[in-house]
Motif scaffolding. Sequence first.
Motif, PDB file in Angstrom:
ATOM      1  N   ASP A 136       7.644  -1.420   3.555  1.00 54.60           N
ATOM      2  CA  ASP A 136       7.812  -2.701   2.857  1.00 54.60           C
ATOM      3  C   ASP A 136       9.029  -2.567   1.955  1.00 54.60           C
ATOM      4  OD1 ASP A 136       7.684  -4.963   1.401  1.00 54.60           O
ATOM      5  OD2 ASP A 136       5.545  -4.806   0.915  1.00 54.60           O
ATOM      6  N   GLU A 137      10.102  -3.286   2.283  1.00 55.03           N
ATOM      7  CA  GLU A 137      11.349  -3.121   1.563  1.00 55.03           C
ATOM      8  C   GLU A 137      11.417  -3.945   0.281  1.00 55.03           C
ATOM      9  OE1 GLU A 137      14.429  -3.957   4.308  1.00 55.03           O
ATOM     10  OE2 GLU A 137      14.092  -2.147   5.504  1.00 55.03           O
ATOM     11  N   SER A 138      10.348  -4.664  -0.043  1.00 53.70           N
ATOM     12  CA  SER A 138      10.353  -5.418  -1.307  1.00 53.70           C
ATOM     13  C   SER A 138      10.291  -4.458  -2.479  1.00 53.70           C
ATOM     14  CB  SER A 138       9.140  -6.355  -1.346  1.00 53.70           C
ATOM     15  OG  SER A 138       7.946  -5.605  -1.248  1.00 53.70           O
ATOM     16  N   PRO A 139      10.923  -4.778  -3.586  1.00 55.95           N
ATOM     17  CA  PRO A 139      10.963  -3.855  -4.724  1.00 55.95           C
ATOM     18  C   PRO A 139       9.560  -3.575  -5.252  1.00 55.95           C
ATOM     19  CG  PRO A 139      11.741  -6.046  -5.358  1.00 55.95           C
ATOM     20  CD  PRO A 139      11.600  -6.066  -3.877  1.00 55.95           C
ATOM     21  N   ALA A 140       9.301  -2.287  -5.522  1.00 52.70           N
ATOM     22  CA  ALA A 140       7.995  -1.889  -6.044  1.00 52.70           C
ATOM     23  C   ALA A 140       7.901  -2.227  -7.528  1.00 52.70           C
ATOM     24  CB  ALA A 140       7.804  -0.397  -5.838  1.00 52.70           C
ATOM     25  N   LEU A 141       6.764  -2.803  -7.910  1.00 48.83           N
ATOM     26  CA  LEU A 141       6.562  -3.148  -9.320  1.00 48.83           C
ATOM     27  C   LEU A 141       6.101  -1.932 -10.109  1.00 48.83           C
ATOM     28  CD1 LEU A 141       4.774  -6.583  -8.830  1.00 48.83           C
ATOM     29  CD2 LEU A 141       7.204  -6.150  -9.290  1.00 48.83           C
ATOM     30  N   LYS A 142       5.187  -1.154  -9.503  1.00 46.81           N
ATOM     31  CA  LYS A 142       4.640   0.001 -10.185  1.00 46.81           C
ATOM     32  C   LYS A 142       4.366   1.097  -9.170  1.00 46.81           C
ATOM     33  CE  LYS A 142       2.141  -2.718 -13.687  1.00 46.81           C
ATOM     34  NZ  LYS A 142       0.798  -3.028 -14.259  1.00 46.81           N
ATOM     35  N   THR A 143       4.200   2.311  -9.660  1.00 42.46           N
ATOM     36  CA  THR A 143       3.712   3.397  -8.813  1.00 42.46           C
ATOM     37  C   THR A 143       2.502   4.017  -9.491  1.00 42.46           C
ATOM     38  OG1 THR A 143       5.175   5.011  -9.882  1.00 42.46           O
ATOM     39  CG2 THR A 143       6.009   3.901  -7.914  1.00 42.46           C
ATOM     40  N   TYR A 144       1.645   4.614  -8.658  1.00 45.29           N
ATOM     41  CA  TYR A 144       0.408   5.199  -9.156  1.00 45.29           C
ATOM     42  C   TYR A 144       0.295   6.639  -8.658  1.00 45.29           C
ATOM     43  CZ  TYR A 144      -0.757   0.287  -9.913  1.00 45.29           C
ATOM     44  OH  TYR A 144      -0.735  -1.022 -10.315  1.00 45.29           O
ATOM     45  N   ALA A 145      -0.382   7.457  -9.441  1.00 45.37           N
ATOM     46  CA  ALA A 145      -0.590   8.846  -9.042  1.00 45.37           C
ATOM     47  C   ALA A 145      -1.604   8.945  -7.918  1.00 45.37           C
ATOM     48  CB  ALA A 145      -1.046   9.675 -10.232  1.00 45.37           C
ATOM     49  N   GLY A 200       9.451  11.373  -2.703  1.00 46.43           N
ATOM     50  CA  GLY A 200       8.207  11.654  -3.409  1.00 46.43           C
ATOM     51  C   GLY A 200       7.308  10.448  -3.565  1.00 46.43           C
ATOM     52  N   ARG A 201       7.494   9.425  -2.720  1.00 45.76           N
ATOM     53  CA  ARG A 201       6.718   8.200  -2.846  1.00 45.76           C
ATOM     54  C   ARG A 201       6.113   7.805  -1.506  1.00 45.76           C
ATOM     55  NH1 ARG A 201      10.881   4.608  -3.540  1.00 45.76           N
ATOM     56  NH2 ARG A 201       9.389   2.901  -3.366  1.00 45.76           N
ATOM     57  N   TYR A 202       4.937   7.167  -1.583  1.00 46.26           N
ATOM     58  CA  TYR A 202       4.281   6.583  -0.424  1.00 46.26           C
ATOM     59  C   TYR A 202       4.356   5.063  -0.537  1.00 46.26           C
ATOM     60  CZ  TYR A 202       2.122  11.154   0.488  1.00 46.26           C
ATOM     61  OH  TYR A 202       1.905  12.482   0.764  1.00 46.26           O
ATOM     62  N   VAL A 203       4.608   4.402   0.596  1.00 44.80           N
ATOM     63  CA  VAL A 203       4.651   2.947   0.611  1.00 44.80           C
ATOM     64  C   VAL A 203       3.636   2.442   1.638  1.00 44.80           C
ATOM     65  CG1 VAL A 203       7.070   2.801  -0.123  1.00 44.80           C
ATOM     66  CG2 VAL A 203       6.518   2.961   2.316  1.00 44.80           C
ATOM     67  N   PRO A 204       3.106   1.236   1.451  1.00 44.89           N
ATOM     68  CA  PRO A 204       2.057   0.740   2.337  1.00 44.89           C
ATOM     69  C   PRO A 204       2.607   0.097   3.601  1.00 44.89           C
ATOM     70  CG  PRO A 204       2.397  -0.810   0.566  1.00 44.89           C
ATOM     71  CD  PRO A 204       3.322   0.342   0.287  1.00 44.89           C
ATOM     72  N   SER A 205       1.908   0.326   4.707  1.00 43.26           N
ATOM     73  CA  SER A 205       2.174  -0.335   5.988  1.00 43.26           C
ATOM     74  C   SER A 205       0.835  -0.638   6.633  1.00 43.26           C
ATOM     75  CB  SER A 205       3.007   0.552   6.916  1.00 43.26           C
ATOM     76  OG  SER A 205       4.296   0.784   6.401  1.00 43.26           O
ATOM     77  N   VAL A 246      -9.003   0.794  15.126  1.00 47.81           N
ATOM     78  CA  VAL A 246      -8.888   0.772  13.666  1.00 47.81           C
ATOM     79  C   VAL A 246      -7.802  -0.211  13.254  1.00 47.81           C
ATOM     80  CG1 VAL A 246      -7.186   2.642  13.530  1.00 47.81           C
ATOM     81  CG2 VAL A 246      -8.681   2.202  11.583  1.00 47.81           C
ATOM     82  N   VAL A 247      -7.997  -0.870  12.124  1.00 43.98           N
ATOM     83  CA  VAL A 247      -6.936  -1.577  11.409  1.00 43.98           C
ATOM     84  C   VAL A 247      -7.038  -1.081   9.970  1.00 43.98           C
ATOM     85  CG1 VAL A 247      -6.121  -3.779  10.519  1.00 43.98           C
ATOM     86  CG2 VAL A 247      -6.829  -3.600  12.899  1.00 43.98           C
ATOM     87  N   ALA A 248      -5.976  -0.509   9.452  1.00 45.21           N
ATOM     88  CA  ALA A 248      -6.077   0.162   8.158  1.00 45.21           C
ATOM     89  C   ALA A 248      -4.790   0.030   7.368  1.00 45.21           C
ATOM     90  CB  ALA A 248      -6.408   1.640   8.371  1.00 45.21           C
ATOM     91  N   LEU A 249      -4.905   0.297   6.084  1.00 47.96           N
ATOM     92  CA  LEU A 249      -3.747   0.412   5.200  1.00 47.96           C
ATOM     93  C   LEU A 249      -3.235   1.839   5.324  1.00 47.96           C
ATOM     94  CD1 LEU A 249      -1.841  -0.321   2.875  1.00 47.96           C
ATOM     95  CD2 LEU A 249      -3.717   0.159   1.281  1.00 47.96           C
ATOM     96  N   ALA A 250      -2.011   1.984   5.800  1.00 41.32           N
ATOM     97  CA  ALA A 250      -1.431   3.307   6.020  1.00 41.32           C
ATOM     98  C   ALA A 250      -0.347   3.586   4.989  1.00 41.32           C
ATOM     99  CB  ALA A 250      -0.851   3.399   7.429  1.00 41.32           C
ATOM    100  N   TRP A 251      -0.419   4.777   4.382  1.00 37.93           N
ATOM    101  CA  TRP A 251       0.588   5.189   3.402  1.00 37.93           C
ATOM    102  C   TRP A 251       1.557   6.152   4.080  1.00 37.93           C
ATOM    103  CZ3 TRP A 251       0.771   2.702  -1.121  1.00 37.93           C
ATOM    104  CH2 TRP A 251      -0.384   2.033  -1.552  1.00 37.93           C
ATOM    105  N   THR A 252       2.835   5.757   4.110  1.00 36.99           N
ATOM    106  CA  THR A 252       3.867   6.567   4.759  1.00 36.99           C
ATOM    107  C   THR A 252       4.963   6.887   3.755  1.00 36.99           C
ATOM    108  OG1 THR A 252       5.045   4.591   5.507  1.00 36.99           O
ATOM    109  CG2 THR A 252       3.401   5.506   7.002  1.00 36.99           C
ATOM    110  N   ALA A 253       5.809   7.849   4.115  1.00 38.31           N
ATOM    111  CA  ALA A 253       6.873   8.275   3.212  1.00 38.31           C
ATOM    112  C   ALA A 253       7.864   7.146   2.986  1.00 38.31           C
ATOM    113  CB  ALA A 253       7.588   9.491   3.779  1.00 38.31           C
ATOM    114  N   ALA A 254       8.319   7.020   1.749  1.00 39.65           N
ATOM    115  CA  ALA A 254       9.306   5.986   1.403  1.00 39.65           C
ATOM    116  C   ALA A 254      10.651   6.321   2.029  1.00 39.65           C
ATOM    117  CB  ALA A 254       9.448   5.893  -0.102  1.00 39.65           C
TER     118      ALA A 254
END
Length: 785
Positions: A480-489, A510-515, A777-785
């Motif tokens: 998701d190329e939209s600017p991230a508002l926050k990051t969480y541990a 060092g970040r994960y983004v949702p897909s 499965v349909v899931a929220l996947a966290w991948t490398a930024a």
Amino acid sequence: MALDPRQFENLGTFYLGRPYDVAAQAAEDTPLLYDSQDLVTHAVCVGMTGSGKTGLCVSLLEEAAIDGIPALVIDPKGDLANLALLFPNLAAGDFEPWVSADEARKQGVTVAEFAGQQATTWREGLEKWGQDGARIQRLLDTADVTVFTPGSTAGIPISVISSFDVPDARVREDAELFGDRITSTVASLLGLLGITAEQSREATLLAAILQHAWTDGESLTLLELVRRIQQPPFDSVGVLDIESFYPKNDRFALVLALNTLIASPGFAAWQQGVPLDVQSLLYTKAGKPRLAVLSIAHLNDAERMFFVSMLLNAAVAWMRTQAGTTSLRAILYMDEVFGFFPPVANPPSKKPLLTLLKQARAYGLGVVLATQNPADLDYKGLSNAGTWFIGRLQTERDKLRLLDGLASVANGLDRQAVGELLAGLGKRIFLMNNVHENCPVTFESRWALSYLCGPLTREQIRRLTPEQPETAFSQPAVVDESPALKTYARPPLIENVKQVFAKSGAGAAGRYVPSLLAAATIRYRDAKLAIDTTREEAFLVAFPDGLSGVDWAAAIACELGDFSEDPPTDGAFDEPGAVTLRTKNYAAWSREFLDWVLVNRRLALWSWPAGKLVSAPGESKGEFRVRVAQRSREIRDAKIAELRAKYGKREDALRTKIERARETLRREEAQAGQAKMQTMMSFGSTILGAFLGRKAMSATTLGRATTAARGVGRAAKEAGDVQAAREKLTALEREEVELSAQFETDASALSSELDALASDLTILDIAPMKTGTRLRVVALAWTAA
């Protein structure tokens, strides 16, 4: 006189040269054709330095390449890399990088002038043998020629680490074959350390480790092998516990030796390059057959034995995965087999080579071995070789040794006659004994298409090797190329929404983004093609912006195995968009995904209508082309056999009648007091004669000259019996000409039929079935930024 290409561009035959009359020191104007199917029973080529042995074997490999047959070419001297020196334009500039500057100085000319001379020599040499640049281009269009250099980056390097991969199940299920594979692998590895494998503790321990791992279906690397020597995965060897059999302190010495080998700068090259995979060596990814020249001239004796043993073992394993066939599928050629197949000793290379000689014919793999010295060979093992090419030998002892070997494969061998023939062989003159033919024949080998400039240096091989593009093996991800508002541990918890995490980690950022990850099991069924299969497919796609639906057309294929349900312990997680937090959206996306799958994820299969072949699901176009090529050869060989059977008996019967008619004519003329007429056979000067070869010739006509009979009708007698005999002979000879013309018509029609058979592939498109296709499965996947 140059040959007509129609005589050797033939159906399933290799053009090796021309029949040669040793007594007359003259070649005939007909080609010597060798049936490709005959090579399935293997061949041996023996001849001293300067006999032309390498040129003959190069010609055989060139013919195989033109016929679309790949080969593994083991090259201990470095001169078989000449197979890559193919210059269809025959221009001086093509030859210049490969000519010898020293030789040019000896000739008193510049390198450029010498290159021009070589180009002229090659052009004229090819012309005398009915060949030209177009035939060279045909070879290049049909096959790829690549030089591989294990242990060196001069050519394309080969990694031997994968050589400790678990053997194919069919190898493991054969106790004898499995044991031989373990024994030769251990012996070749210990040979690198200078340790004799036979009955040593080192060999026994390594064999036990490999057997333990491979029996469990587990592959090993050298590093893992070292670790298991330190800590064996078993408590005993035979009836002795491990410490009594091979104490830890003693094992450490073996560990140090292997570690020193692994850590040495020279061994680093053994860990680079393409895997030691026979199928990949024989064919390109597109399915184009390849002459894979495995140059090992730069290696020492222990390294050569190590690599050759690994390669032969890999060839045995590959062979066992192939379907049975009576047509030639591939060639394994080894130049200078000295030391690898001796009559007494048992080096690591001997067992797999003996296995190939005994069993490979059933799988269409022809083995060709070449050597200078007949004493190098185990003739008991070579009793499996059906064809022997024998050139000029160095000593009388070599000749006697060779006659002893031939006696084991040639029934009714006339030792005296063959011995006299061997004594009269000159350069490029060979005696061929083929068990598929009625008797031996001498011939002169043809001019090679490749420029034979001698052994190539590593720098010259490097010049032949194309640069290999760097390949990145990374998991494609849609972010998701939209600017991230926050990051969480930690990833946010979303009720009733499954979350998965890329095993590859957060990456450099060092970040994960949702897909959005979606996967399904898709079923395909076609009763007519006898297909009923399923396949698993998974996709990553960007989340919609909330106003539009998911853009499934932009989804990127991925593997479910690249994700885990366990959250990572490092990296930060971008804040997911609001659309990802609505649980009901996932149910809608699931329905959309299944609808998209049923419409868009069709199964494309390659089809070869002419041969009634369809690719298997998951089989690439290149892999399917390999199967098509083999099936095409099988169909061709069957049709050739029919054509040969159709004309062979008729031609043989006709030649017998002609011979009898000539004898009758000579007898009648003698009775009439006239000089005997020196008539000769006319068979052999036609395309029919070249095609049928010696397989169809009767014993009474073998060895006769093939020049056309001249003189029939020159001294006709008034006597009625002589005239009648002459007329009968003339009628029979006319019948032979008509039979030859009829054959040419049928052969041309068969050639056209086979060309049509080799038509290009088509695609079959099979839609998914709704029944049996289900969401995984349909899931929220966290991948490398």
